[in-house]
Scaffold this motif. Sequence first.
Motif, short mmCIF file in Angstrom:
data_model
loop_
_atom_site.label_atom_id
_atom_site.label_comp_id
_atom_site.label_asym_id
_atom_site.label_seq_id
_atom_site.Cartn_x
_atom_site.Cartn_y
_atom_site.Cartn_z
N ALA A 6 0.85 -1.19 0.00
CA ALA A 6 0.00 0.00 0.00
C ALA A 6 0.88 1.23 0.00
O ALA A 6 2.02 1.21 0.46
N GLY A 8 0.65 5.62 -1.73
CA GLY A 8 -0.29 6.61 -2.20
C GLY A 8 0.29 7.82 -2.84
O GLY A 8 1.49 7.92 -3.10
N LYS A 55 5.34 3.45 -1.68
CA LYS A 55 4.52 2.27 -1.35
C LYS A 55 5.40 1.26 -0.62
O LYS A 55 6.62 1.33 -0.67
N GLU A 65 -4.51 0.79 5.42
CA GLU A 65 -4.38 2.23 5.63
C GLU A 65 -3.14 2.56 6.46
O GLU A 65 -2.42 3.51 6.16
N ALA A 68 -0.03 2.29 4.29
CA ALA A 68 0.13 3.45 3.40
C ALA A 68 0.75 4.62 4.15
O ALA A 68 1.72 5.23 3.68
N LEU A 82 -4.40 10.61 5.96
CA LEU A 82 -5.12 9.86 4.95
C LEU A 82 -6.46 10.54 4.65
O LEU A 82 -7.20 10.88 5.57
N ALA A 84 -8.53 9.57 1.45
CA ALA A 84 -9.46 8.63 0.82
C ALA A 84 -8.70 7.56 0.04
O ALA A 84 -7.54 7.74 -0.33
N TYR A 85 -9.40 6.49 -0.23
CA TYR A 85 -8.88 5.42 -1.10
C TYR A 85 -8.99 5.86 -2.54
O TYR A 85 -10.04 6.39 -2.95
N SER A 88 -6.49 0.60 -6.94
CA SER A 88 -5.36 -0.32 -6.86
C SER A 88 -4.82 -0.62 -8.26
O SER A 88 -5.51 -0.44 -9.26
N ARG A 105 -2.47 -1.04 -3.22
CA ARG A 105 -3.62 -0.17 -2.94
C ARG A 105 -3.11 1.23 -2.67
O ARG A 105 -2.23 1.42 -1.83
N HIS A 106 -3.68 2.19 -3.38
CA HIS A 106 -3.23 3.59 -3.27
C HIS A 106 -4.28 4.46 -2.58
O HIS A 106 -5.47 4.32 -2.83
N PHE A 107 -3.77 5.38 -1.76
CA PHE A 107 -4.61 6.30 -1.03
C PHE A 107 -4.18 7.73 -1.33
O PHE A 107 -3.01 7.97 -1.66
#
Length: 167
Positions: A6, A8, A55, A65, A68, A82, A84-85, A88, A105-107
Amino acid sequence: MRAYSAGGVVFRLVPMGASERRLLRLVEDESTEEASSMEVVLVGRSHAGTWALPKGTPQPGETVEQVAVREVQEETGLEARLIAYIGSISYSFVRDQVRYHKQVRHFLLEAVGGDISLHDYEYDMVEWFPLHEACRRLTYQNEVHILYQAEELLSRWMQYQRKERQQ
């Protein structure tokens, strides 16, 4: 073998100068006194000539989360909140004759403190870029797509924030 990580898009808003605001007024009818532009931070390896979004891999017991936020802080030196999501991406690679299928998974994260000079050893370059320059610099097209998704999400988030302040 399956692998997960993860990270972002870490952003900051930079106030526009007077000349940029005047130019924007020629294009838009609304007031631009509070106009700002978005910058994002990228991590890079000079020997490989690559630029990427921060990441990393989860530690036992971490939520995606938490991964990230932690990886952003380690790799960039920045404290981030953080928002929001985003989405991916998936890709494959081979290491030590083992094929890995990785999902990242990117935030969307807002820089709230820290300093890019405090980044860890994993990358030797950490720099802020205007959004469109960051898109040009990123090595991997799937990360460029994440950056464009982040821009749309940030625009909606900023509109929501403005409405909240007006109430």
